[in-house]
Scaffold this motif. Structure first.
Motif, PDB file in Angstrom:
ATOM      1  N   ASP A  65       0.868  -1.179   0.000  1.00 29.59           N
ATOM      2  CA  ASP A  65       0.000   0.000   0.000  1.00 29.59           C
ATOM      3  C   ASP A  65       0.905   1.230   0.000  1.00 29.59           C
ATOM      4  O   ASP A  65       1.525   1.565   1.013  1.00 29.59           O
ATOM      5  N   GLU A  66       0.995   1.903  -1.142  1.00 28.38           N
ATOM      6  CA  GLU A  66       1.943   3.009  -1.267  1.00 28.38           C
ATOM      7  C   GLU A  66       1.607   4.174  -0.346  1.00 28.38           C
ATOM      8  O   GLU A  66       2.469   5.012  -0.056  1.00 28.38           O
ATOM      9  N   ASN A  67       0.383   4.254   0.141  1.00 31.57           N
ATOM     10  CA  ASN A  67      -0.007   5.334   1.043  1.00 31.57           C
ATOM     11  C   ASN A  67       0.306   5.024   2.505  1.00 31.57           C
ATOM     12  O   ASN A  67       0.150   5.895   3.360  1.00 31.57           O
ATOM     13  N   LYS A  68       0.737   3.775   2.789  1.00 34.34           N
ATOM     14  CA  LYS A  68       1.063   3.387   4.161  1.00 34.34           C
ATOM     15  C   LYS A  68       2.451   2.765   4.283  1.00 34.34           C
ATOM     16  O   LYS A  68       3.036   2.757   5.367  1.00 34.34           O
ATOM     17  N   PHE A  69       2.947   2.238   3.182  1.00 34.17           N
ATOM     18  CA  PHE A  69       4.182   1.454   3.210  1.00 34.17           C
ATOM     19  C   PHE A  69       5.339   2.226   3.847  1.00 34.17           C
ATOM     20  O   PHE A  69       5.538   3.411   3.589  1.00 34.17           O
ATOM     21  N   TRP A  70       6.142   1.504   4.658  1.00 28.93           N
ATOM     22  CA  TRP A  70       7.261   2.138   5.372  1.00 28.93           C
ATOM     23  C   TRP A  70       8.236   1.052   5.801  1.00 28.93           C
ATOM     24  O   TRP A  70       7.826  -0.002   6.294  1.00 28.93           O
ATOM     25  N   VAL A  71       9.527   1.293   5.619  1.00 27.27           N
ATOM     26  CA  VAL A  71      10.573   0.407   6.133  1.00 27.27           C
ATOM     27  C   VAL A  71      11.622   1.275   6.814  1.00 27.27           C
ATOM     28  O   VAL A  71      12.136   2.221   6.199  1.00 27.27           O
ATOM     29  N   SER A  72      11.940   0.966   8.057  1.00 23.04           N
ATOM     30  CA  SER A  72      12.874   1.813   8.796  1.00 23.04           C
ATOM     31  C   SER A  72      13.621   0.994   9.837  1.00 23.04           C
ATOM     32  O   SER A  72      13.293  -0.166  10.107  1.00 23.04           O
ATOM     33  N   ARG A  73      14.622   1.619  10.408  1.00 23.62           N
ATOM     34  CA  ARG A  73      15.474   0.956  11.391  1.00 23.62           C
ATOM     35  C   ARG A  73      15.840   1.949  12.490  1.00 23.62           C
ATOM     36  O   ARG A  73      16.148   3.108  12.218  1.00 23.62           O
ATOM     37  N   VAL A  74      15.815   1.493  13.738  1.00 25.22           N
ATOM     38  CA  VAL A  74      16.275   2.263  14.891  1.00 25.22           C
ATOM     39  C   VAL A  74      17.288   1.394  15.615  1.00 25.22           C
ATOM     40  O   VAL A  74      17.065   0.191  15.784  1.00 25.22           O
ATOM     41  N   TRP A  75      18.432   1.984  16.057  1.00 17.49           N
ATOM     42  CA  TRP A  75      19.471   1.122  16.610  1.00 17.49           C
ATOM     43  C   TRP A  75      20.164   1.730  17.818  1.00 17.49           C
ATOM     44  O   TRP A  75      20.177   2.946  18.027  1.00 17.49           O
ATOM     45  N   PHE A  76      20.727   0.813  18.595  1.00 13.91           N
ATOM     46  CA  PHE A  76      21.536   1.145  19.760  1.00 13.91           C
ATOM     47  C   PHE A  76      22.999   0.986  19.383  1.00 13.91           C
ATOM     48  O   PHE A  76      23.492  -0.124  19.247  1.00 13.91           O
ATOM     49  N   GLN A  77      23.658   2.114  19.095  1.00 10.91           N
ATOM     50  CA  GLN A  77      25.077   2.254  18.775  1.00 10.91           C
ATOM     51  C   GLN A  77      25.482   1.802  17.368  1.00 10.91           C
ATOM     52  O   GLN A  77      26.339   2.414  16.769  1.00 10.91           O
ATOM     53  N   ASN A  78      24.900   0.751  16.811  1.00  5.87           N
ATOM     54  CA  ASN A  78      25.349   0.287  15.495  1.00  5.87           C
ATOM     55  C   ASN A  78      24.203  -0.458  14.825  1.00  5.87           C
ATOM     56  O   ASN A  78      23.487  -1.226  15.475  1.00  5.87           O
ATOM     57  N   GLN A  79      24.034  -0.248  13.528  1.00  3.82           N
ATOM     58  CA  GLN A  79      22.865  -0.804  12.845  1.00  3.82           C
ATOM     59  C   GLN A  79      23.129  -2.112  12.107  1.00  3.82           C
ATOM     60  O   GLN A  79      22.210  -2.686  11.540  1.00  3.82           O
ATOM     61  N   TRP A  80      24.406  -2.598  12.108  1.00  3.90           N
ATOM     62  CA  TRP A  80      24.732  -3.763  11.304  1.00  3.90           C
ATOM     63  C   TRP A  80      25.003  -4.989  12.166  1.00  3.90           C
ATOM     64  O   TRP A  80      25.108  -4.899  13.389  1.00  3.90           O
ATOM     65  N   ALA A  81      25.173  -6.130  11.500  1.00  9.25           N
ATOM     66  CA  ALA A  81      25.381  -7.383  12.212  1.00  9.25           C
ATOM     67  C   ALA A  81      26.806  -7.901  12.091  1.00  9.25           C
ATOM     68  O   ALA A  81      27.144  -8.883  12.740  1.00  9.25           O
ATOM     69  N   ASN A  82      27.636  -7.272  11.267  1.00  5.96           N
ATOM     70  CA  ASN A  82      28.984  -7.815  11.056  1.00  5.96           C
ATOM     71  C   ASN A  82      30.083  -6.794  11.288  1.00  5.96           C
ATOM     72  O   ASN A  82      31.205  -6.964  10.840  1.00  5.96           O
ATOM     73  N   ASN A  83      29.766  -5.693  11.980  1.00  6.41           N
ATOM     74  CA  ASN A  83      30.801  -4.713  12.293  1.00  6.41           C
ATOM     75  C   ASN A  83      30.326  -3.836  13.436  1.00  6.41           C
ATOM     76  O   ASN A  83      29.208  -3.969  13.929  1.00  6.41           O
ATOM     77  N   PHE A  84      31.205  -2.921  13.852  1.00  8.81           N
ATOM     78  CA  PHE A  84      30.847  -1.893  14.819  1.00  8.81           C
ATOM     79  C   PHE A  84      31.167  -0.527  14.210  1.00  8.81           C
ATOM     80  O   PHE A  84      31.783   0.323  14.844  1.00  8.81           O
ATOM     81  N   ASN A  85      30.740  -0.308  12.975  1.00  8.16           N
ATOM     82  CA  ASN A  85      31.140   0.894  12.263  1.00  8.16           C
ATOM     83  C   ASN A  85      30.556   2.168  12.854  1.00  8.16           C
ATOM     84  O   ASN A  85      31.206   3.207  12.863  1.00  8.16           O
ATOM     85  N   GLU A  86      29.300   2.148  13.294  1.00 13.35           N
ATOM     86  CA  GLU A  86      28.731   3.351  13.893  1.00 13.35           C
ATOM     87  C   GLU A  86      29.191   3.524  15.335  1.00 13.35           C
ATOM     88  O   GLU A  86      29.483   4.618  15.783  1.00 13.35           O
ATOM     89  N   GLY A  87      29.245   2.445  16.058  1.00 15.02           N
ATOM     90  CA  GLY A  87      29.618   2.485  17.462  1.00 15.02           C
ATOM     91  C   GLY A  87      29.530   1.087  18.030  1.00 15.02           C
ATOM     92  O   GLY A  87      29.173   0.135  17.345  1.00 15.02           O
ATOM     93  N   ALA A  88      29.859   0.967  19.293  1.00 12.32           N
ATOM     94  CA  ALA A  88      29.781  -0.320  19.964  1.00 12.32           C
ATOM     95  C   ALA A  88      29.135  -0.122  21.327  1.00 12.32           C
ATOM     96  O   ALA A  88      29.405   0.869  22.010  1.00 12.32           O
TER      97      ALA A  88
END
Length: 665
Positions: A268-291
């Motif tokens: 539904d283009e009027n509702k569709f949404w994909v987003s991410r909120v994170w604690f220090q780092n948003q990835w699973a294979n590094n600590f690029n944003e923070g740790a």
């Protein structure tokens, strides 16, 4: 007479030693640390319900859209889909709870979500699923390093991804089948593949288990709004190399992100949404944003009251103290440099004992290396000189001084990062954030050019163009070393760097709360007489390039590299006068002053507090004494020594003191 000593308000956790509290250090609770309280013998059931009363006593992290977790440098949020609406109708809204039962970590994730589901892995280049993305340092992986392989990335954190990331055979007519459950991907899950029922080995099952519950119907928005879901996960951290029963507990580097996909079943283009909120780092294979760090100790339980404040950084940066700022000439021969101890040790294919000399919980395990091909034939030449770089730091006023001492038998003078000799510090700006809310990074590259002069690259050039002199650097060739001459054997070089933190990285006058985040990347290019034998290496801690400034250092005004009077005559207690040389390669001389005559014993401990040697010079008189220590048969690393004096052999100890020394082979 004067003696030179490193004076610091902080000690080390060792038998008989304590770490005093420094009030000025920022409290890290909720910023980048969270306690996992022990359940104190309570029975926990893995059922996806979080029904046990202990969950209400757990420490927690809120993950909400437009109100991401506090804490710099890394916490933040981002839009992953490309919605037609400015704000989500149902933004990310979850709470992460942590408990532990001994060495078994219990994680609970309670998510409020009106549209639960997922889709094909990396659908249209985006992560279209509900669930979480987590990185966690797996200490057991370091034993998997293959030193015959020229490259090492195995010390990356273990990946844990749990959610509705669905394979192809769960689709009907292009849409996921309704009411399908989530799956666990990553190092101890089913692996990143398109198989619906991938098997897990018994070894993986021993580490990781999970359960979930859902109030709603996944992958189906036609039935009306969902309410939410609960994930409950257990991870046996004992099998990953952690032990919370040790004195002082343990600390697990990790990061956690909540992924949210809404109104895609059907789209539904009027509702569709994909987003991410994170604690220090948003990835699973590094600590690029923070740790971030999970902490646990035997005395922190669900019954122990308020969680202790955590203030200790990964490493301290002292002031220059009475020794004052050095003259910037490239040579680290002044007293302040000779006295300051190295903070980082960088070496290609570093053995564990060298890795362990680095500070904190990330740096000893999160060290990678890579050998670029500088010959263009795809063949990796044999590394005959894995150069060792030692990095020292202190500050004076608003200026951070960095000294890099490199043992290198072939100083290249090459400018490209694929063959240069030099260093990169990826450092965080003090206040400037990007669109995702994380602190921006600056790459400060310093290398030796073909004439032996220190040159800048990347952001260091931009910073100096905007603020001339904000970063300064000088180089010094050690001994008879030359540049770009493959016919001789060099001793190495030194770099002396001064960074005005106010001009270069936006720090306030006085350096604010003293926080500093960085990563370190060491470049070593060796061009030899036979060009086919030439090679280059890169070794980094935390991050290789523009990101990765996640190791937390504290600019500690309460600690100083300083000059102290040597005791005149007889001191009131044992006074350590240091060991020379330090670091040392084979033998070193311990110097100390005794308050009275007596039987002297010197005990030597490794970093785990185990006694590895005992020296008994016998009866010595009051005043200054010296004792040689031969480290033959010992591995490189940090060692501690305790000097004790007793009235007679085997008698009551009258006085003792403990010092630190570094062995490099």
């Amino acid at each position: 007479m004067k003696r030179i000593a490193t004076m610091c308000t902080l000690g080390v956790l060792l038998v008989g030693l304590t770490v005093p509290f420094v009030a000025a250090q920022p409290v890290r609770n909720g910023v980048d640390v969270i306690w996992a309280r022990d359940v104190a013998g309570a029975t926990m059931t893995l059922d996806g319900q979080l029904a046990e009363p202990e969950w209400a006593l757990a420490e927690k992290i809120e993950l909400k859209w437009n109100n991401p977790p506090g804490g710099k440098p890394g916490s933040g949020q981002k839009i992953e889909g490309n919605p037609q609406i400015a704000e989500p109708l149902d933004g990310n809204d979850g709470t992460l709870y942590l408990l532990r039962d001994g060495n078994v970590l219990w994680m609970g994730l309670d998510v409020r979500d009106k549209s639960i589901g997922g889709g094909r892995a990396l659908q249209a280049g985006n992560w279209f699923f509900d669930g979480f993305i987590m990185a966690m340092t797996d200490r057991s992986e370091r034993g998997l390093i293959n030193y015959d392989d020229p490259n090492n990335f195995v010390t990356n954190p273990a990946e844990f991804i749990y959610g509705w990331w669905l394979p192809a055979d769960t689709l009907e007519g292009g849409l996921p089948v309704p009411d399908i459950g989530p799956r666990f991907f990553g190092n101890y899950g089913v692996g990143f593949n398109d198989k619906r029922d991938a098997e897990r080995t018994p070894e993986k099952e021993a580490v990781l288990n999970w359960a979930y519950s859902i109030d709603g119907v996944s992958n189906d928005d036609t039935h009306g709004d969902d309410v939410g879901y609960v994930f409950e996960v257990t991870i046996d951290l004992g099998l990953l190399g952690y032990d919370f029963s040790r004195p002082g507990g343990d600390k697990v580097p990790f990061s956690f992100a909540l992924q949210d996909a809404d109104y895609n079943w059907p789209f539904d283009e009027n509702k569709f949404w994909v987003s991410r909120v994170w604690f220090q780092n948003q990835w699973a294979n590094n600590f690029n944003e923070g740790a971030a760090y999970i902490l646990g100790a035997s005395d922190v339980t669900v019954n122990s009251g308020a969680a202790p404040d955590v203030t200790e950084p990964e490493f301290h940066i002292p002031t220059a103290g009475a020794l004052g700022a050095p003259t910037l000439d490239g040579s680290l021969d002044e007293a302040v440099w000779q006295t300051a101890e190295p903070i980082f040790y960088m070496q290609y294919q570093a053995p564990p004992e060298v890795m362990d000399m680095n500070p904190g919980a990330i740096a000893p395990y999160y060290q990678m290396w890579f050998r670029p091909d500088i010959n263009g034939d795809g063949n990796a030449a044999l590394v005959v000189d894995p150069s060792l770089a030692q990095v020292k730091m202190f500050f004076e006023g608003n200026t951070l001084y960095i000294g890099v001492d490199v043992a290198d038998q072939a100083v290249s003078g090459f400018s490209s990062e694929g063959g240069r000799d030099g260093i990169r510090f990826t450092m965080r700006h003090y206040a400037e954030t990007d669109a995702e809310g994380t602190l921006t990074s600056r790459q400060i590259d310093v290398y030796i050019d073909s004439s032996g002069v220190a040159q800048f690259a990347l952001d260091a050039l931009t910073i100096n163009s905007e603020n001339p002199g904000a970063i300064q650097a000088m180089a010094h060739l050690k001994g008879a070393s030359t540049v770009a001459d493959p016919t001789d054997i060099d001793e190495g070089y030194q770099l002396e760097i001064a960074i005005d933190l106010t001009a270069a990285l936006g720090y306030p006058d006085g350096l604010g709360d003293g926080r500093l985040w960085l990563s370190v990347n060491f470049f070593d290019g060796d061009f030899l007489e036979n060009p086919a034998d030439s090679y280059a290496t890169r070794t980094w801690i935390s991050g290789e390039r523009a990101e990765g400034g996640s190791i937390y250092g504290y600019l500690n005004a309460a600690s100083a590299v300083a000059v102290e009077d040597e005791p005149a005559g007889v001191p009131e207690r044992i006074t350590l006068l240091g060991n020379f040389p330090n670091p040392f390669h084979a033998t070193t001389t311990l110097r100390y002053a005794l308050p009275r005559a007596g039987e002297v014993t010197v005990q030597v401990f490794d970093v785990l507090g185990r006694q590895v040697a005992q020296l008994k010079p016998g009866r010595q008189g009051a005043g200054t004494q010296a004792l040689a220590f031969d480290a033959a048969g010992f591995a490189s690393g940090i060692y501690f020594y305790r000097v004790q004096v007793a009235e007679a052999a085997g008698g009551q100890v009258l006085s003792s003191s403990t010092g630190r020394m570094v062995l490099l082979k």
